[in-house]
Design a protein around this motif. Structure first.
Motif, short mmCIF file in Angstrom:
data_model
loop_
_atom_site.label_atom_id
_atom_site.label_comp_id
_atom_site.label_asym_id
_atom_site.label_seq_id
_atom_site.Cartn_x
_atom_site.Cartn_y
_atom_site.Cartn_z
N TRP A 168 30.02 8.17 -16.04
CA TRP A 168 29.70 9.31 -16.90
C TRP A 168 28.24 9.35 -17.33
CZ3 TRP A 168 33.70 12.49 -16.72
CH2 TRP A 168 34.97 11.95 -16.52
N GLN A 187 26.64 16.06 -22.22
CA GLN A 187 27.69 15.19 -22.75
C GLN A 187 27.35 13.71 -22.60
OE1 GLN A 187 31.27 16.02 -20.54
NE2 GLN A 187 30.73 14.64 -18.88
N ASN A 212 26.06 12.29 -25.80
CA ASN A 212 26.93 12.31 -26.97
C ASN A 212 27.58 10.95 -27.20
OD1 ASN A 212 26.42 15.01 -27.54
ND2 ASN A 212 28.06 15.73 -26.18
#
Length: 321
Positions: free
Chosen positions: A274, A288, A291
């Motif tokens: 990710w 994202q 985050n």
């Protein structure tokens, strides 16, 4: 690695606005250039170049902390002699980058075989002779030019941000005429801090350099439009994905001068963890990905690191114009 010299604080300007992401956008291409200046040590391998820089930094760390010695050996033609360099063990090198001992030993052995490193009973050091070559003098000149270009970019992008934290030359300090080695010692700490951060974030420095190259490409539209970049200057406001410029794996491979398959394999790891994402036009580091507490800590930590190192240079009389 020791903490960067003498933190002056993190004064960002009268309004104290958060410009952490904006400063990182300015710094990324200059960091990439800084690593490129190590090519004559690395021989095409970024990890070897960074390990060589880490050896040099450890060898002369005490000189950075001593104004008399730092100024005595400030110029491009005046490296510190071997008898005042302090060796570092291969084990300590491996630990600082969380890499296997054997990987560090193999790269140090390569540096030794090329006459760029010497071994003693206390550890290894880069001898003065290896730092007096034409290639190293050229690298030192490029390094100082990169420092000044980064300072100019930050002044343009964030005029209220004080890059030195208000630091000025210390009393009795006369700026040396030749500042290349003086500046390089401080910027080595900065480059190594980022390298360690990349290793911590991605578990592998080579993979971290790929992540940074993706960010560098993604942020190009923002560097070309400062008003847009300033809208996404803070830690908690990443630019939306549709503003980013994707980069293909092939372009990454060419940029980093590494095999396509190595690049593809590491990009896939970054996608699985990710850190980045695949789009129809190429690879991006999506909003994202920022985050997380780690990502926010990286951004704020970088802001403090860059201000500390520029403040330390300013106190020693390094000029940025």
């Amino acid at each position: 690695m020791d903490k960067l010299s003498d933190p002056p604080g993190t004064t960002q300007g009268p309004a104290c606005e958060d410009v952490s992401r904006l400063i990182l956008q300015c710094a990324i291409p200059h960091f990439v250039q800084g690593v490129a200046t190590l090519e004559h040590f690395g021989g095409g391998d970024a990890m070897t170049g960074v390990l060589a820089l880490s050896i040099i930094e450890a060898n002369v760390r005490h000189i950075v902390r001593d104004p008399v010695l730092a100024l005595r050996y400030a110029g491009v033609d005046n490296p510190p002699p071997d008898d005042i360099r302090r060796p570092i063990s291969v084990g300590a090198l491996a630990a600082s980058f969380s890499i296997p001992y054997e990987a560090a030993r193999r790269r140090v052995a390569d540096l030794e075989a090329r006459g760029l490193c010497q071994r003693t009973t206390r550890g290894v050091y880069i001898p003065a002779a290896a730092l007096e070559t034409d290639a190293n003098r050229l690298a030192l000149g490029r390094s100082l030019a990169t420092v000044r270009a980064l300072a100019a970019d930050v002044r343009t992008a964030a005029p209220n941000f004080d890059l030195t934290g208000g630091a000025r030359p210390a009393p009795g300090i006369t700026p040396p005429v030749s500042q290349e080695r003086l500046a390089a010692r401080f910027t080595a700490e900065y480059v190594l801090r980022i390298a360690e951060c990349l290793t911590r974030t991605t578990a592998d420095l080579g993979r971290g350099m790929i992540l940074l190259a993706i960010l560098d490409a993604n942020y190009q539209p923002l560097r070309e439009d400062l008003e847009m970049a300033r809208r996404y200057a803070s830690v908690r406001r990443p630019p939306p994905d549709d503003l980013l410029a994707p980069i293909s794996v092939l372009a990454l491979s060419n940029t980093l001068k590494q095999p396509f398959e190595t690049t593809r394999r590491n990009v896939n790891v970054l996608i699985r963890t990710w850190r980045c994402a695949r789009t129809p036009k190429g690879i991006i580091v999506p909003a994202q990905a920022f985050n997380t507490r780690l990502a926010r800590d990286v951004l704020t930590g970088h802001l403090g690191d860059i201000q500390r190192v520029f403040g330390a240079m300013a106190r020693m009389g390094v000029t940025f114009d």
